[in-house]
Design a protein around this motif. Structure first.
Motif, PDB file in Angstrom:
ATOM      1  N   ASP A  84       0.817  -1.217   0.000  1.00 16.00           N
ATOM      2  CA  ASP A  84       0.000   0.000   0.000  1.00 16.00           C
ATOM      3  C   ASP A  84       0.850   1.267   0.000  1.00 16.00           C
ATOM      4  N   ARG A  85       2.134   1.112  -0.232  1.00 10.65           N
ATOM      5  CA  ARG A  85       3.110   2.201  -0.273  1.00 10.65           C
ATOM      6  C   ARG A  85       3.276   2.884   1.081  1.00 10.65           C
ATOM      7  N   ARG A  86       3.003   2.142   2.139  1.00 11.70           N
ATOM      8  CA  ARG A  86       3.241   2.648   3.500  1.00 11.70           C
ATOM      9  C   ARG A  86       4.668   2.332   3.894  1.00 11.70           C
ATOM     10  N   LEU A  87       5.295   3.273   4.581  1.00 13.38           N
ATOM     11  CA  LEU A  87       6.670   3.100   5.039  1.00 13.38           C
ATOM     12  C   LEU A  87       6.692   2.103   6.198  1.00 13.38           C
ATOM     13  N   ILE A  88       7.458   1.030   6.043  1.00 18.64           N
ATOM     14  CA  ILE A  88       7.540   0.031   7.114  1.00 18.64           C
ATOM     15  C   ILE A  88       8.956  -0.163   7.647  1.00 18.64           C
ATOM     16  N   GLY A  89       9.937   0.406   6.977  1.00 16.58           N
ATOM     17  CA  GLY A  89      11.309   0.251   7.441  1.00 16.58           C
ATOM     18  C   GLY A  89      12.269   1.053   6.587  1.00 16.58           C
ATOM     19  N   LEU A  90      13.533   0.937   6.938  1.00 14.59           N
ATOM     20  CA  LEU A  90      14.599   1.658   6.243  1.00 14.59           C
ATOM     21  C   LEU A  90      15.824   0.765   6.258  1.00 14.59           C
ATOM     22  N   ILE A  91      16.444   0.603   5.104  1.00 18.14           N
ATOM     23  CA  ILE A  91      17.696  -0.143   5.037  1.00 18.14           C
ATOM     24  C   ILE A  91      18.797   0.856   4.689  1.00 18.14           C
ATOM     25  N   THR A  92      19.873   0.841   5.485  1.00 16.74           N
ATOM     26  CA  THR A  92      20.938   1.830   5.341  1.00 16.74           C
ATOM     27  C   THR A  92      22.273   1.167   5.065  1.00 16.74           C
ATOM     28  N   GLU A  93      23.242   2.000   4.692  1.00 11.96           N
ATOM     29  CA  GLU A  93      24.615   1.503   4.521  1.00 11.96           C
ATOM     30  C   GLU A  93      25.088   0.825   5.799  1.00 11.96           C
ATOM     31  N   ALA A  94      24.772   1.406   6.934  1.00 12.75           N
ATOM     32  CA  ALA A  94      25.198   0.827   8.214  1.00 12.75           C
ATOM     33  C   ALA A  94      24.599  -0.565   8.409  1.00 12.75           C
ATOM     34  N   ASP A  95      23.345  -0.759   7.999  1.00 14.12           N
ATOM     35  CA  ASP A  95      22.725  -2.078   8.091  1.00 14.12           C
ATOM     36  C   ASP A  95      23.479  -3.087   7.233  1.00 14.12           C
ATOM     37  N   LEU A  96      23.891  -2.657   6.051  1.00 14.22           N
ATOM     38  CA  LEU A  96      24.616  -3.561   5.150  1.00 14.22           C
ATOM     39  C   LEU A  96      26.010  -3.888   5.678  1.00 14.22           C
ATOM     40  N   VAL A  97      26.669  -2.914   6.289  1.00  7.08           N
ATOM     41  CA  VAL A  97      27.989  -3.160   6.884  1.00  7.08           C
ATOM     42  C   VAL A  97      27.844  -4.136   8.053  1.00  7.08           C
ATOM     43  N   GLU A  98      26.818  -3.939   8.873  1.00  7.81           N
ATOM     44  CA  GLU A  98      26.567  -4.850   9.997  1.00  7.81           C
ATOM     45  C   GLU A  98      26.295  -6.262   9.488  1.00  7.81           C
ATOM     46  N   LEU A  99      25.498  -6.389   8.440  1.00  8.13           N
ATOM     47  CA  LEU A  99      25.204  -7.682   7.845  1.00  8.13           C
ATOM     48  C   LEU A  99      26.468  -8.333   7.300  1.00  8.13           C
ATOM     49  N   ALA A 100      27.308  -7.555   6.628  1.00  8.40           N
ATOM     50  CA  ALA A 100      28.564  -8.100   6.094  1.00  8.40           C
ATOM     51  C   ALA A 100      29.427  -8.656   7.221  1.00  8.40           C
ATOM     52  N   GLY A 101      29.487  -7.942   8.341  1.00 12.04           N
ATOM     53  CA  GLY A 101      30.247  -8.422   9.491  1.00 12.04           C
ATOM     54  C   GLY A 101      29.697  -9.725  10.034  1.00 12.04           C
ATOM     55  N   GLU A 102      28.370  -9.815  10.154  1.00 16.86           N
ATOM     56  CA  GLU A 102      27.740 -11.037  10.659  1.00 16.86           C
ATOM     57  C   GLU A 102      27.999 -12.213   9.725  1.00 16.86           C
ATOM     58  N   LEU A 103      27.884 -11.979   8.417  1.00 19.66           N
ATOM     59  CA  LEU A 103      28.128 -13.042   7.451  1.00 19.66           C
ATOM     60  C   LEU A 103      29.586 -13.491   7.468  1.00 19.66           C
ATOM     61  N   ALA A 104      30.505 -12.542   7.638  1.00 18.85           N
ATOM     62  CA  ALA A 104      31.929 -12.885   7.721  1.00 18.85           C
ATOM     63  C   ALA A 104      32.201 -13.732   8.955  1.00 18.85           C
ATOM     64  N   GLU A 105      31.579 -13.386  10.079  1.00 21.79           N
ATOM     65  CA  GLU A 105      31.750 -14.181  11.300  1.00 21.79           C
ATOM     66  C   GLU A 105      31.202 -15.590  11.122  1.00 21.79           C
ATOM     67  N   GLU A 106      30.049 -15.717  10.470  1.00 16.07           N
ATOM     68  CA  GLU A 106      29.488 -17.040  10.198  1.00 16.07           C
ATOM     69  C   GLU A 106      30.436 -17.855   9.330  1.00 16.07           C
ATOM     70  N   GLN A 107      31.002 -17.209   8.319  1.00  9.53           N
ATOM     71  CA  GLN A 107      31.936 -17.907   7.432  1.00  9.53           C
ATOM     72  C   GLN A 107      33.187 -18.335   8.192  1.00  9.53           C
ATOM     73  N   ASP A 108      33.686 -17.464   9.087  1.00 11.19           N
ATOM     74  CA  ASP A 108      34.854 -17.812   9.898  1.00 11.19           C
ATOM     75  C   ASP A 108      34.574 -19.041  10.748  1.00 11.19           C
ATOM     76  N   ARG A 109      33.378 -19.100  11.351  1.00 18.05           N
ATOM     77  CA  ARG A 109      33.025 -20.269  12.172  1.00 18.05           C
ATOM     78  C   ARG A 109      32.948 -21.529  11.316  1.00 18.05           C
ATOM     79  N   ALA A 110      32.357 -21.406  10.135  1.00 24.65           N
ATOM     80  CA  ALA A 110      32.253 -22.553   9.241  1.00 24.65           C
ATOM     81  C   ALA A 110      33.640 -23.012   8.799  1.00 24.65           C
ATOM     82  N   ASP A 111      34.520 -22.063   8.484  1.00 23.44           N
ATOM     83  CA  ASP A 111      35.888 -22.412   8.081  1.00 23.44           C
ATOM     84  C   ASP A 111      36.627 -23.105   9.216  1.00 23.44           C
TER      85      ASP A 111
END
Length: 143
Positions: A104-131
């Motif tokens: 309905d074009r209602r604002l429900i959230g915001l995705i920012t550069e900071a969110d993507l950097v945080e996600l990249a860090g989390e994914l890197a940590e997951e990969q480190d654990r898997a490695d």
């Protein structure tokens, strides 16, 4: 693993309405330590104010309505948009956030550069654990 904007976006959001003044916008940005202020009417996105818009334009009187300073043409995404697609849009358009709008074009959230950097860090940590698991491997029996 397909991550969507809904899984990464920030909410609840700090927003302003078009008649709010620039002084309020400046106060919210400083006190909440945020860089983006969506401008809404009845939950629908009208525009966006960034910290850069507010602080680099010292000529705005504090009592000027945010509608005068907001960016009106804002790129947006839907909740189910893959995060990798949102990241591509942000890079290609040189923008630091994407509002997330529902059907309905209602604002429900915001995705920012900071969110993507945080996600990249989390994914890197997951990969480190898997490695680390792979490196340990099964214990070989002693001969």
């Amino acid at each position: 693993m397909l991550l969507t904007c809904e899984e990464v976006m920030k909410r609840p959001l700090v927003t302003v309405v078009e008649d709010d003044d620039m002084g309020l916008a400046e106060t919210l940005l400083r006190e909440r330590n945020i860089r983006h202020l969506p401008v809404v009417r009845d939950g629908r996105l009208l525009g966006l104010l960034t910290a850069r818009d507010v602080f680099s334009r010292a000529c705005w009187p504090h009592d000027a309505p945010v509608a005068q300073a907001m960016v009106r043409e804002v790129k947006t995404v839907r909740p189910g948009t893959p995060v990798r697609h949102a990241a591509r849009i942000m890079r290609a358009q040189h923008i630091s956030c994407l509002p997330v709008l529902d059907a309905d074009r209602r604002l429900i959230g915001l995705i920012t550069e900071a969110d993507l950097v945080e996600l990249a860090g989390e994914l890197a940590e997951e990969q480190d654990r898997a490695d680390a698991e792979v490196c340990r491997g099964p214990m070989a029996p002693k001969a």
